[in-house]
Design a protein around this motif. Structure first.
Motif, PDB file in Angstrom:
ATOM      1  N   ILE A 236       0.906  -1.331   0.026  1.00 42.76           N
ATOM      2  CA  ILE A 236      -0.096   0.166  -0.057  1.00 42.76           C
ATOM      3  C   ILE A 236       0.882   1.397  -0.056  1.00 42.76           C
ATOM      4  O   ILE A 236       2.136   1.343   0.330  1.00 42.76           O
TER       5      ILE A 236
ATOM      6  N   VAL B 245      -5.231   5.632   2.787  1.00 47.00           N
ATOM      7  CA  VAL B 245      -4.765   4.286   2.263  1.00 47.00           C
ATOM      8  C   VAL B 245      -4.856   4.102   0.612  1.00 47.00           C
ATOM      9  O   VAL B 245      -6.164   4.156   0.346  1.00 47.00           O
ATOM     10  N   TYR B 246      -3.814   3.988  -0.112  1.00 50.03           N
ATOM     11  CA  TYR B 246      -4.151   3.762  -1.467  1.00 50.03           C
ATOM     12  C   TYR B 246      -3.314   2.546  -2.066  1.00 50.03           C
ATOM     13  O   TYR B 246      -2.418   2.203  -1.025  1.00 50.03           O
ATOM     14  N   LEU B 247      -3.813   1.901  -2.956  1.00 46.13           N
ATOM     15  CA  LEU B 247      -3.004   0.829  -3.553  1.00 46.13           C
ATOM     16  C   LEU B 247      -1.871   1.628  -4.383  1.00 46.13           C
ATOM     17  O   LEU B 247      -2.012   2.692  -4.550  1.00 46.13           O
TER      18      LEU B 247
ATOM     19  N   ASP C 220       0.457   2.606  -6.725  1.00 47.18           N
ATOM     20  CA  ASP C 220       0.321   3.381  -8.164  1.00 47.18           C
ATOM     21  C   ASP C 220      -1.147   3.825  -8.303  1.00 47.18           C
ATOM     22  O   ASP C 220      -1.567   4.351  -9.439  1.00 47.18           O
ATOM     23  N   ASP C 221      -1.817   4.127  -7.236  1.00 49.44           N
ATOM     24  CA  ASP C 221      -3.442   4.653  -7.353  1.00 49.44           C
ATOM     25  C   ASP C 221      -2.919   6.160  -7.625  1.00 49.44           C
ATOM     26  O   ASP C 221      -2.040   6.779  -7.108  1.00 49.44           O
ATOM     27  N   GLU C 222      -3.867   6.837  -8.236  1.00 43.84           N
ATOM     28  CA  GLU C 222      -3.759   8.195  -8.281  1.00 43.84           C
ATOM     29  C   GLU C 222      -4.191   9.107  -7.163  1.00 43.84           C
ATOM     30  O   GLU C 222      -5.006   8.576  -6.388  1.00 43.84           O
TER      31      GLU C 222
ATOM     32  N   MET D  47      -5.152  12.263  -4.841  1.00 43.80           N
ATOM     33  CA  MET D  47      -5.847  13.588  -5.013  1.00 43.80           C
ATOM     34  C   MET D  47      -4.961  14.719  -4.538  1.00 43.80           C
ATOM     35  O   MET D  47      -4.115  14.254  -3.401  1.00 43.80           O
TER      36      MET D  47
END
Lengths: 352, 186
Positions: B148, B168-170, B172-174, B176
């Protein structure tokens, strides 16, 4: 008394006053002493700016009297000069009135809902109120919000909406259109849309079907691709959402896009503290399993954040600035013969 | 001409003084804007706070939410409450979540002012559900790896950086843009 008068009308006093105010405003706008720069009106409402403006008001007023007397003695009307000084005086008085009477606040208003004008209805922390101000008495009912997304690299857009407006003492409602570009004036109050979003209705249940929570969270999901999040009370999840009214604008195609349904869909990512437990596109009115719970999105409302400003000072500042502008035009056109010696050494000698 | 210059200079100095004394934390904000602060030191403190946060919540989860562990986590009460709620939920289901941070790499630290910072960190976590009742902690699931990216929002309070929220992002998530104006009001 003569010495005081000479001091007031001296060019040094005027220059010092102007330098003080301009420096103070520039420092405020630059934000060098604050975390976030302030707006021009809020800087002008602060005590140092108000004191500077009061001094400037006295100087300009005395200068106006001397100028008018000199012009009448010379048999000239001096319209542009008088207009100029009066424009400045009106502008300064407008700022002083604004510092006491300005009321500014923002509200969230979804489609189909009303705002009764209650002070508690304003977004916490958004209210800016002078000592002698009060919230405008009115009622607003949001009937329709129309977002317009221009797309493209910067993803810009604009929002327009229709409201039913009822002011104080009005026995009738009137339709009012407001937008995000220009403030609209009604009964001395300015309205403008500051932002827009969607409120998707969610229903969260456990594995036995027992309802855990349901609500319309107000999320900033505009323009398409913008992400916002919400949390549910007594649940450890954070729901991150995007909304695409038109599937054609979806750029992230690593995750499969469902084929069912024709309308818009959501991109949902759910985190349970530091673990992502769901990541995918979801279609309205379908139930999805998220960890040990089930979620569905059944309705979608639009909401707008509306800025409401009531400031009597603006109705003096605007004509004051107009008078200054017109006087400059008149003076430039007529190449006025204002005697430059009026406030110079010769008049000082004369008055002694 | 000299008189004009002197008078205007005095007015400007007075104005600067007035602006300085009427704004709260003016000196701190000025130091930040001109870069007169120990950026390396503060960066190290932020990294340390994030390291402590990860280490202590792992211990907190592993202990099944022992109350003493709460005080050691450098986080705001809302964050601690969410973690405690998650652990309680698991205990009610007879489980404990054993988590372990394998790797972390700080990608970026941004200071909004002297007391607000945003840090983006890539983290690799391993997690496994275990039986809460049995002393030997029998595993109830396979060990799972989670890759993550976490964006931490930190605030300096009482000379200590604490985490007031995180996203929390995965990988390579974009992400904001950071809502700085809203963040500075937290």
């Amino acid at each position: 008394m003569v010495k005081l008068k000479n001091l007031i009308i001296s060019s040094e006093a005027l220059a010092a006053c102007a330098a003080f105010i301009v420096t103070y405003v520039c420092l405020g706008l630059s934000g060098i002493f604050s975390s976030v720069p302030s707006s021009l009106m809020k800087i002008l409402h602060k005590p140092p700016a108000l004191i500077g403006l009061l001094f400037l008001l006295v100087i300009i007023f005395v200068r106006l009297l001397i100028f008018a007397k000199a012009r009448s003695t010379a048999g000239q009307n001096g319209v542009s000069g008088i207009l100029f000084y009066m424009g400045i005086i009106l502008t300064i008085i407008g700022i002083l009135v604004s510092s006491q009477m300005r009321f500014e606040g923002r509200i969230y208003l979804p489609e189909g809902e009303s705002f009764s004008g209650d002070a508690r209805g304003y977004i916490e922390g958004s209210v800016y109120a002078g000592k002698r101000s009060f919230p405008p008495a009115m009622k607003l009912h949001m009937t329709n919000i129309s977002p317009f997304f221009r797309g493209g690299r910067f993803g810009s857009g604009s929002i327009a909406s229709e409201l039913l407006y009822t002011g104080v003492g009005n026995k009738y409602e009137k339709k009012m259109k407001i937008n995000s570009a220009v403030p609209v004036l009604a009964d001395g109050v300015f309205f403008r849309i500051r932002s827009f979003g969607y409120a998707p209705f969610y229903r969260l249940t456990d594995s036995s079907g027992k309802l855990l929570d349901e609500a319309y969270p107000m999320l900033r999901l505009f323009p398409p691709g913008a992400e916002d999040s919400f949390r549910v009370e007594k649940q450890p999840y954070t729901f991150y959402m995007k909304y695409y009214p038109d599937r054609a604008v979806i750029r992230d195609k690593k995750i499969p896009i469902p084929e069912q349904g024709k309308g818009g869909l959501y991109k949902l990512r759910v985190a349970r503290n530091l673990e992502v437990v769901f990541n995918g596109y979801v279609v309205p009115n379908e139930i999805y399993q998220v960890d040990s719970t089930y979620i569905s999105f059944e309705d979608l409302r639009k909401w707008a954040e509306i800025e409401i400003v009531k400031d009597y000072g603006i109705f003096m500042i605007a004509p004051g600035l107009l008078m200054i502008f017109v006087s400059i035009l008149l003076g430039w056109r007529r190449k006025t013969n204002v005697p430059k010696e009026v406030f110079g050494k010769e008049s000082v000698e004369e008055n002694r | 001409m000299n008189r004009y210059v002197k008078v205007c200079a005095c007015a400007v100095i007075l104005s600067v003084f007035a602006a300085f004394i009427t704004v709260p934390s003016a000196w701190d904000n000025l130091r930040f804007k001109i870069g007169n602060y120990d950026i390396e030191g503060e960066t190290a403190l932020v990294k340390n706070a994030i390291r402590q946060f990860s280490a202590h919540i792992a211990g907190f989860y592993d202990s099944g939410g022992a109350a003493a562990g709460l005080n050691t986590i450098p986080a705001a009460n809302m964050v601690k409450r969410r973690i405690a709620m998650d652990i309680r939920d698991l205990i009610d289901k007879g489980k404990v979540l054993a988590i372990d941070r394998d790797k972390s790499s700080v990608k970026q630290i941004l200071f909004a002012d002297l007391t607000h910072a945003v840090a983006v960190v890539d983290e690799d976590w391993f997690s496994q559900y275990q039986d809460a009742q049995l002393r030997a902690r029998k595993p109830l699931s396979a060990k799972k790896a989670g890759f993550i990216t976490v964006r931490y929002f930190l605030k300096k309070m009482w000379s200590r950086w604490i985490i007031i929220d995180y996203e929390v992002y995965l990988r390579d998530d974009e992400m904001m843009p950071v809502p700085f104006e809203q963040f500075l009001q937290w």
